[in-house]
Scaffold this active site. Structure first.
Site, mmCIF file in Angstrom:
data_model
loop_
_atom_site.group_PDB
_atom_site.id
_atom_site.type_symbol
_atom_site.label_atom_id
_atom_site.label_comp_id
_atom_site.label_asym_id
_atom_site.label_seq_id
_atom_site.Cartn_x
_atom_site.Cartn_y
_atom_site.Cartn_z
ATOM 1 N N GLY A 99 0.843 -1.187 0.000
ATOM 2 C CA GLY A 99 0.000 0.000 0.000
ATOM 3 C C GLY A 99 0.877 1.235 0.000
ATOM 4 O O GLY A 99 2.029 1.179 0.467
ATOM 5 N N CYS A 138 5.787 -0.145 7.388
ATOM 6 C CA CYS A 138 5.475 1.078 6.656
ATOM 7 C C CYS A 138 6.667 1.421 5.773
ATOM 8 O O CYS A 138 7.804 1.426 6.246
ATOM 9 C CB CYS A 138 5.198 2.220 7.636
ATOM 10 S SG CYS A 138 4.787 3.768 6.820
ATOM 11 N N HIS A 195 -4.360 1.420 7.419
ATOM 12 C CA HIS A 195 -2.992 1.950 7.519
ATOM 13 C C HIS A 195 -2.820 3.126 6.554
ATOM 14 O O HIS A 195 -2.288 4.182 6.927
ATOM 15 C CB HIS A 195 -2.007 0.818 7.205
ATOM 16 C CG HIS A 195 -0.562 1.224 7.203
ATOM 17 N ND1 HIS A 195 0.365 0.688 8.065
ATOM 18 C CD2 HIS A 195 0.126 2.114 6.427
ATOM 19 C CE1 HIS A 195 1.545 1.229 7.835
ATOM 20 N NE2 HIS A 195 1.439 2.101 6.840
ATOM 21 N N HIS A 243 -2.473 7.551 6.924
ATOM 22 C CA HIS A 243 -1.506 8.469 6.310
ATOM 23 C C HIS A 243 -2.193 9.749 5.816
ATOM 24 O O HIS A 243 -1.601 10.832 5.871
ATOM 25 C CB HIS A 243 -0.800 7.805 5.126
ATOM 26 C CG HIS A 243 0.358 6.922 5.517
ATOM 27 N ND1 HIS A 243 1.462 7.391 6.198
ATOM 28 C CD2 HIS A 243 0.588 5.606 5.304
ATOM 29 C CE1 HIS A 243 2.322 6.400 6.389
ATOM 30 N NE2 HIS A 243 1.817 5.290 5.852
#
Ligand code: ZN
Length: 162
Positions: free
Chosen positions: A43, A92, A134, A138
Site C-alpha cells: 500500500g 510502513c 494503515h 496516512h
C-alpha cells in the site's frame, strides 16, 4: 509512469492532514502504483510521495498471486468493527525495517471515488481492511508510531533513531 522518492519518517509531511484529491497531478495514481510495486509494498498513500492529497493505492495479493491494484480517492470510513479488534504486526514504507504491532478493527466499510469519478462503497476485512486503515491513517497524518503506547513508542523511536 514513474517511481517517485518515498518520504521517510520523521519528514513533517507524514504528520499533516491531506486535502481532497484535485486531479491536477495527472500521473499521480500511476506513479503511486509504480512506486508501491518498486518498493515491494502492499500500500502507498499520496503524502508518502509528498503529494498532500487524499488518495492511496493498495494491492495485498500481488506478491503471492496476480496483481489486484485498488485505488481509493477521497476515501471515508463509514463504519468499523470496533467490537472485533485484531492486533497484527505492520510495516510502513516510510519507516523501513521497523515492524510494530497495531490493533485495528477487523472489518471496515468505506465510501470513495473511483478513478473514473464514480462514487463507490464496499466492505473489507482481514489483511485488506488492515492495509486500507494503515493508508487511510496516512491521509490524516497518522503513522504506526501513533498506535503505540507512549512507552512502546519511545522504545521504537529509539531503535529507529539508531
Ligand atoms: Zn505506511
Amino acid at each position: 509512469m514513474s517511481v517517485r522518492p518515498i518520504l521517510l519518517w520523521p519528514d513533517a509531511r507524514l504528520s499533516q492532514v491531506c486535502v481532497p484529491f484535485d486531479g491536477t497531478d495527472a500521473t499521480l495514481i500511476g506513479d503511486l502504483l509504480d512506486t508501491m510495486y518498486h518498493a515491494r509494498g502492499r500500500g502507498l498513500a499520496a503524502p508518502q510521495i509528498g503529494v498532500m492529497q487524499r488518495v492511496f493505492v493498495v494491492d495485498v495479493t500481488w506478491k503471492e498471486a496476480a496483481p489486484e491494484p485498488r485505488i481509493f480517492i477521497n476515501p471515508v470510513m463509514i463504519s468499523a468493527s470496533y467490537a472485533d479488534m485484531r492486533s497484527m504486526e505492520e510495516q510502513c514504507l516510510s519507516i523501513p525495517d521497523l515492524p510494530m504491532r497495531v490493533e485495528r478493527p477487523h472489518t471496515v466499510r468505506l465510501e470513495w471515488t473511483s478513478p473514473e469519478g464514480q462514487p463507490v462503497s464496499d466492505t473489507f476485512d482481514g489483511i485488506l481492511a488492515r492495509c486500507i486503515q494503515h493508508e487511510l491513517d496516512h491521509l490524516d497524518g497518522r503513522v504506526i508510531f501513533d498506535h503505540q503506547t507512549p512507552e512502546r513508542r519511545a522504545a521504537l523511536e529509539a531503535v529507529h533513531a539508531g
